[in-house]
Design an enzyme around this catalytic site. Structure first.
Site, PDB file in Angstrom:
ATOM      1  N   CYS A   2       0.818  -1.214   0.000  1.00 12.64           N
ATOM      2  CA  CYS A   2       0.000   0.000   0.000  1.00 12.64           C
ATOM      3  C   CYS A   2       0.852   1.264   0.000  1.00 12.64           C
ATOM      4  O   CYS A   2       1.934   1.294   0.576  1.00 12.64           O
ATOM      5  CB  CYS A   2      -0.873   0.043   1.239  1.00 12.64           C
ATOM      6  SG  CYS A   2      -1.848  -1.424   1.497  1.00 12.64           S
ATOM      7  N   ARG A  27       4.836   0.122  -6.252  1.00  8.15           N
ATOM      8  CA  ARG A  27       4.821  -0.754  -5.080  1.00  8.15           C
ATOM      9  C   ARG A  27       3.821  -1.894  -5.233  1.00  8.15           C
ATOM     10  O   ARG A  27       3.887  -2.866  -4.487  1.00  8.15           O
ATOM     11  CB  ARG A  27       4.459   0.070  -3.830  1.00  8.15           C
ATOM     12  CG  ARG A  27       5.458   1.153  -3.518  1.00  8.15           C
ATOM     13  CD  ARG A  27       4.856   2.201  -2.614  1.00  8.15           C
ATOM     14  NE  ARG A  27       4.674   1.718  -1.263  1.00  8.15           N
ATOM     15  CZ  ARG A  27       5.580   1.847  -0.306  1.00  8.15           C
ATOM     16  NH1 ARG A  27       6.725   2.447  -0.547  1.00  8.15           N
ATOM     17  NH2 ARG A  27       5.358   1.396   0.902  1.00  8.15           N
ATOM     18  N   TRP A  74      -2.976  -2.608  -1.473  1.00  9.72           N
ATOM     19  CA  TRP A  74      -2.594  -3.982  -1.847  1.00  9.72           C
ATOM     20  C   TRP A  74      -3.294  -4.869  -0.840  1.00  9.72           C
ATOM     21  O   TRP A  74      -2.950  -4.862   0.340  1.00  9.72           O
ATOM     22  CB  TRP A  74      -1.077  -4.123  -1.777  1.00  9.72           C
ATOM     23  CG  TRP A  74      -0.547  -5.417  -2.291  1.00  9.72           C
ATOM     24  CD1 TRP A  74      -0.300  -5.737  -3.603  1.00  9.72           C
ATOM     25  CD2 TRP A  74      -0.169  -6.572  -1.521  1.00  9.72           C
ATOM     26  NE1 TRP A  74       0.205  -7.013  -3.682  1.00  9.72           N
ATOM     27  CE2 TRP A  74       0.281  -7.549  -2.426  1.00  9.72           C
ATOM     28  CE3 TRP A  74      -0.178  -6.875  -0.164  1.00  9.72           C
ATOM     29  CZ2 TRP A  74       0.733  -8.805  -2.018  1.00  9.72           C
ATOM     30  CZ3 TRP A  74       0.260  -8.130   0.249  1.00  9.72           C
ATOM     31  CH2 TRP A  74       0.711  -9.071  -0.674  1.00  9.72           C
ATOM     32  N   ASN A  98      -1.153   1.365   5.760  1.00  7.15           N
ATOM     33  CA  ASN A  98      -0.289   0.372   5.113  1.00  7.15           C
ATOM     34  C   ASN A  98       0.164  -0.585   6.209  1.00  7.15           C
ATOM     35  O   ASN A  98       0.661  -0.144   7.233  1.00  7.15           O
ATOM     36  CB  ASN A  98       0.916   1.097   4.484  1.00  7.15           C
ATOM     37  CG  ASN A  98       1.970   0.140   3.942  1.00  7.15           C
ATOM     38  OD1 ASN A  98       1.711  -1.050   3.785  1.00  7.15           O
ATOM     39  ND2 ASN A  98       3.146   0.672   3.660  1.00  7.15           N
ATOM     40  N   GLY A  99      -0.018  -1.889   5.991  1.00  3.87           N
ATOM     41  CA  GLY A  99       0.431  -2.853   6.995  1.00  3.87           C
ATOM     42  C   GLY A  99      -0.733  -3.706   7.477  1.00  3.87           C
ATOM     43  O   GLY A  99      -1.734  -3.856   6.764  1.00  3.87           O
ATOM     44  N   GLU A 480      16.776 -17.625 -10.046  1.00  7.76           N
ATOM     45  CA  GLU A 480      16.366 -16.265 -10.388  1.00  7.76           C
ATOM     46  C   GLU A 480      15.659 -16.243 -11.752  1.00  7.76           C
ATOM     47  O   GLU A 480      14.679 -15.529 -11.943  1.00  7.76           O
ATOM     48  CB  GLU A 480      17.599 -15.343 -10.362  1.00  7.76           C
ATOM     49  CG  GLU A 480      17.415 -13.941 -10.913  1.00  7.76           C
ATOM     50  CD  GLU A 480      16.409 -13.071 -10.135  1.00  7.76           C
ATOM     51  OE1 GLU A 480      15.853 -13.526  -9.122  1.00  7.76           O
ATOM     52  OE2 GLU A 480      16.169 -11.934 -10.594  1.00  7.76           O
ATOM     53  N   LYS A 484      11.945 -14.884 -12.160  1.00 11.90           N
ATOM     54  CA  LYS A 484      11.641 -13.764 -13.056  1.00 11.90           C
ATOM     55  C   LYS A 484      10.559 -14.154 -14.043  1.00 11.90           C
ATOM     56  O   LYS A 484       9.609 -13.414 -14.279  1.00 11.90           O
ATOM     57  CB  LYS A 484      12.932 -13.379 -13.789  1.00 11.90           C
ATOM     58  CG  LYS A 484      13.189 -11.951 -14.032  1.00 11.90           C
ATOM     59  CD  LYS A 484      13.773 -11.141 -12.930  1.00 11.90           C
ATOM     60  CE  LYS A 484      13.062 -11.169 -11.620  1.00 11.90           C
ATOM     61  NZ  LYS A 484      13.818 -10.570 -10.544  1.00 11.90           N
ATOM     62  N   GLU A 487       7.063 -14.612 -12.266  1.00  9.57           N
ATOM     63  CA  GLU A 487       6.402 -13.435 -11.681  1.00  9.57           C
ATOM     64  C   GLU A 487       5.840 -12.483 -12.728  1.00  9.57           C
ATOM     65  O   GLU A 487       4.837 -11.831 -12.477  1.00  9.57           O
ATOM     66  CB  GLU A 487       7.300 -12.705 -10.681  1.00  9.57           C
ATOM     67  CG  GLU A 487       8.446 -11.945 -11.265  1.00  9.57           C
ATOM     68  CD  GLU A 487       9.290 -11.251 -10.196  1.00  9.57           C
ATOM     69  OE1 GLU A 487       8.721 -10.721  -9.238  1.00  9.57           O
ATOM     70  OE2 GLU A 487      10.515 -11.251 -10.338  1.00  9.57           O
ATOM     71  N   HIS A 503      17.203 -36.475  -9.147  1.00  8.79           N
ATOM     72  CA  HIS A 503      16.586 -36.813  -7.855  1.00  8.79           C
ATOM     73  C   HIS A 503      15.111 -36.437  -7.823  1.00  8.79           C
ATOM     74  O   HIS A 503      14.538 -36.287  -6.740  1.00  8.79           O
ATOM     75  CB  HIS A 503      17.350 -36.126  -6.717  1.00  8.79           C
ATOM     76  CG  HIS A 503      18.786 -36.546  -6.650  1.00  8.79           C
ATOM     77  ND1 HIS A 503      19.171 -37.802  -6.263  1.00  8.79           N
ATOM     78  CD2 HIS A 503      19.915 -35.895  -6.993  1.00  8.79           C
ATOM     79  CE1 HIS A 503      20.493 -37.899  -6.335  1.00  8.79           C
ATOM     80  NE2 HIS A 503      20.968 -36.748  -6.782  1.00  8.79           N
ATOM     81  N   LYS A 603       6.078  -4.173  -4.654  1.00 11.54           N
ATOM     82  CA  LYS A 603       7.513  -3.882  -4.750  1.00 11.54           C
ATOM     83  C   LYS A 603       8.167  -3.860  -3.386  1.00 11.54           C
ATOM     84  O   LYS A 603       9.282  -4.301  -3.212  1.00 11.54           O
ATOM     85  CB  LYS A 603       7.686  -2.527  -5.455  1.00 11.54           C
ATOM     86  CG  LYS A 603       9.136  -2.135  -5.711  1.00 11.54           C
ATOM     87  CD  LYS A 603       9.737  -2.950  -6.826  1.00 11.54           C
ATOM     88  CE  LYS A 603      11.191  -2.613  -7.089  1.00 11.54           C
ATOM     89  NZ  LYS A 603      11.857  -3.734  -7.785  1.00 11.54           N
TER      90      LYS A 603
HETATM   91  C1  F6R Z   1      11.510 -10.303  -7.533  1.00 12.43           C
HETATM   92  C2  F6R Z   1      11.613  -9.300  -6.503  1.00 12.43           C
HETATM   93  C3  F6R Z   1      11.370  -9.717  -5.098  1.00 12.43           C
HETATM   94  C4  F6R Z   1      12.248  -8.910  -4.131  1.00 12.43           C
HETATM   95  C5  F6R Z   1      11.883  -9.253  -2.681  1.00 12.43           C
HETATM   96  C6  F6R Z   1      12.776  -8.526  -1.697  1.00 12.43           C
HETATM   97  O1  F6R Z   1      11.798  -9.775  -8.796  1.00 12.43           O
HETATM   98  O2  F6R Z   1      11.848  -8.149  -6.768  1.00 12.43           O
HETATM   99  O3  F6R Z   1      11.565 -11.088  -4.933  1.00 12.43           O
HETATM  100  O4  F6R Z   1      13.586  -9.204  -4.386  1.00 12.43           O
HETATM  101  O5  F6R Z   1      10.549  -8.901  -2.448  1.00 12.43           O
HETATM  102  O6  F6R Z   1      12.640  -7.151  -1.814  1.00 12.43           O
HETATM  103  P1  F6R Z   1      13.742  -6.167  -1.247  1.00 12.43           P
HETATM  104  O7  F6R Z   1      14.982  -6.397  -2.061  1.00 12.43           O
HETATM  105  O8  F6R Z   1      13.189  -4.799  -1.435  1.00 12.43           O
HETATM  106  O9  F6R Z   1      13.967  -6.541   0.179  1.00 12.43           O
END
Ligand code: F6R
Length: 608
Positions: A2, A27, A74, A98-99, A480, A484, A487, A503, A603
């Protein structure tokens, strides 16, 4: 997560509040709303979905007023619809949050038993209900706010507007960040300084346990008992221009292409280019005498940490304990004060990472933070701050922050190697020389592989499942790559250590399943090629990401081979990140998903 904004202005605020919300869109959110007070009347507009829906509502039914609060939500408690969108208003009290209010069930029951009726499914509404109740009981606004703050528990940032006092916005922080902006005759409030950057760069950050009473020309900050506290005013680095995609279709594309430049900024901070050595700033934590290092982070930042583990162990002979922060904090790992801990976070606000940091701090460890946002909570609570200098990352899927985190971790590992005497000056110089080549090679690779990535993504976009394999530092890259892709394209993808294939996951392999193998020509190459044989023997379709030597050495048939230049092992993870980022990006573009704000994602993850 949020986003919160508030303005006590000297001109109409509704349009400016929505503009500020746009700067918080990155975000992640699923509904939005704004409330203002005009000539004694409090009114609000809310809408499900993206901000243009709210803008449409406002164009049909404008809101006047020079004071207001606004929010992007959010969803945590209650579906993302207009009813649950903030601000929540009860008897002239408007609240955005927010929270999570953790004791909201008990509070809702208590308030319900006293006759309160709830209009929403949210936890936030209990805040508005409590405030309204305390006002009815005769408390003034400030006393009601403090009483409410001592009644709710959980992690929250709150902004509150009272119809009976249009000259004031109150705000409080217990977890997620809040920034107060000082303007000319106007005051602002935002979840971060980016939201406020068009208005002011003079910022006061609230600390946990702070309650701010903001009026047109000033702010008073109190603790939750009502005692005044003093917080400094600082100049924020957040740029007013950064919400610009330039010539790119998406922020993610822009951020992928910014990597050569931002990595050179990051390296510039840690490397002395004249002597090919690591600068003393990288060894602010004394790596010499510690018996082991703990690393913790979430998501992509965790995967950067996993690459870092390979480097610290190899180059500095420093044992590393690493875990995702949501597990680390509850694992009850025995820790001793002579250890050090590194926390990696782009935003510097991730709730689980922050909680792990605090756990280590309580155990007396020396704390280092590898962060992008230098004013963040994680940075503030650390003994040593290692900025990654990636610049604001707006795309929800992390790209440039990941490779900058890698560049910083590589520098720290080399610095630790020198401090611990496991690397000689000549070895340090050799490794640093390779690091300094990253920006040039990245720029070359981005040009080289772009057309092939677009072509290949067309095929990937038709797949239902994709497997990524890698060994050594390519193993975290496989994880990763899968993260990527899933997501932003919503294609199911898994990453595995190449040696784990037999395995279990090998059962998945058939002619429909692309297997993306990340294998530079390194110490593990032959072993990874054996695992590729196992895939080929079962009809699996291989996308082989390798280098020139690897492409020449492997004779296996592949669906595609992506050939990168030969590079030293220490920089391979940064260079090999580019094809996996571009594959995910172009696949998502083909599929028409919301690349920069993928569904359900946020984010800055400020709740557990
Ligand atoms: C994936 C991504 C998330 C963040 C994770 C941690 O592309 O961006 O997996 O890496 O939410 O976020 P931070 O780095 O802000 O602690």
């Amino acid at each position: 997560m949020c986003g919160i904004v508030g303005i006590i202005g000297n001109q109409p605020v509704a349009g400016r509040l929505v503009d500020a919300l746009k700067r918080l869109e990155y975000r992640g959110y699923d509904s939005a709303g704004v409330a203002t007070i005009h000539r004694g009347v409090m009114d609000r507009r809310r809408a499900e979905g993206k901000l243009f829906n709210l803008e449409k509502r406002l164009s049909e039914e404008p809101l006047e007023g020079e004071v207001g609060i606004a929010h992007t939500r959010w969803a945590t408690h209650g579906v993302p619809n207009e009813t649950n969108a903030h601000p929540h208003v009860v008897d002239g009290v408007a609240v955005v949050h927010n929270g999570i209010i953790e004791n909201f069930f008990e509070l809702k029951d208590e308030l319900g038993a006293e006759g309160a009726t709830f209009a929403t499914q949210t936890d936030t509404e209990v805040v508005a209900q409590l405030l309204a109740k305390y006002l009815r009981e005769g408390l003034d606004n400030r006393a009601a706010m403090l009483k409410m703050l001592n009644t709710v528990s959980g992690a929250y940032a709150l902004a509150v507007m009272f119809k009976n006092d249009p000259g004031t916005i109150m705000a409080a922080r217990s977890g997620p960040p809040l920034a107060i902006g000082h303007g000319r005759g106007e005051m602002f409030l935002g979840s971060d300084a980016i939201a406020l950057s068009p208005f002011t760069n003079e910022i006061t950050y609230l600390h946990d346990g702070d309650c701010a009473v903001i009026s047109q020309g000033s702010v008073e900050i109190l603790d939750f008992s009502g005692n005044p506290v003093s917080r400094p005013r600082q100049i924020s680095q957040a740029s007013a221009f950064m919400v610009d995609k330039g010539n790119h279709r998406h922020f993610m594309e822009k951020e992928i292409h910014e990597q050569p430049e931002v990595i050179s900024h990051a390296l510039g901070h840690y490397v002395n280019f004249a002597t090919n050595s690591i600068s003393p700033s990288a060894t602010e934590i004394d790596f010499k005498d510690i018996p082991s290092l703990a690393i913790s982070a979430c998501g992509t930042a965790y995967l950067a940490g996993l690459v870092g583990k390979y480097w610290f162990e190899r180059y500095a002979r420093l044992p590393v304990e690493i875990d995702v922060a949501s597990e680390f904090r509850y694992r009850e790992m025995p820790l001793s004060p002579n250890q050090a801990a590194l926390f990696i976070s782009q935003s510097g606000e991730t709730a689980d990472t922050l909680a792990s940091l605090r756990y280590c701090k309580e155990n007396g460890l020396k704390i280092g933070a590898v962060v992008n946002v230098r004013e963040s909570t994680i940075a503030r609570e650390s003994d040593a701050v290692y900025p990654i200098l990636a610049g604001p990352e707006i795309g929800v899927a992390s790209t440039k922050a990941f490779t900058c985190q890698l560049a910083v971790l590589a520098s720290l590992a080399i610095g630790a190697g020198r401090a611990r005497g496991t690397l000689s000056v000549a070895q340090e110089q050799e490794l640093v020389r390779h690091l300094t080549e990253i920006p040039r090679i990245m720029a070359h690779v981005l040009n080289l592989i772009q057309p092939q990535m677009e072509q290949l993504s067309r095929d990937l976009s038709k797949c239902k499942d994709v497997l990524y394999l890698g060994r050594g530092t390519s193993y975290p890259l496989a994880l990763e790559g899968a993260l990527k892709l899933k997501e932003i394209s919503y294609i199911h993808a898994e990453g595995y250590a190449a040696g784990e294939l037999k395995h279990g996951p090998i059962a998945l392999i058939d002619e429909n399943m692309p297997v993306i193998v990340i294998a530079p020509y390194d110490r593990f190459f032959e072993k990874t090629v054996s695992n590729m044989q196992e895939v080929a023997a079962r009809g699996g379709r291989i996308i082989f990401i390798t280098d020139e030597r690897g492409a020449a050495a492997s004779k296996l048939p592949t669906m595609a081979t992506i050939t990168l230049p030969d590079v030293n092992e220490i920089i391979a993870p940064m260079i090999f990140s580019l094809p996996i980022q571009l594959l995910a990006y172009h696949t998502a573009v083909f599929m028409g998903t919301d690349v920069d704000q993928p569904r359900n994602l946020a984010k800055s993850v400020t709740v557990e």
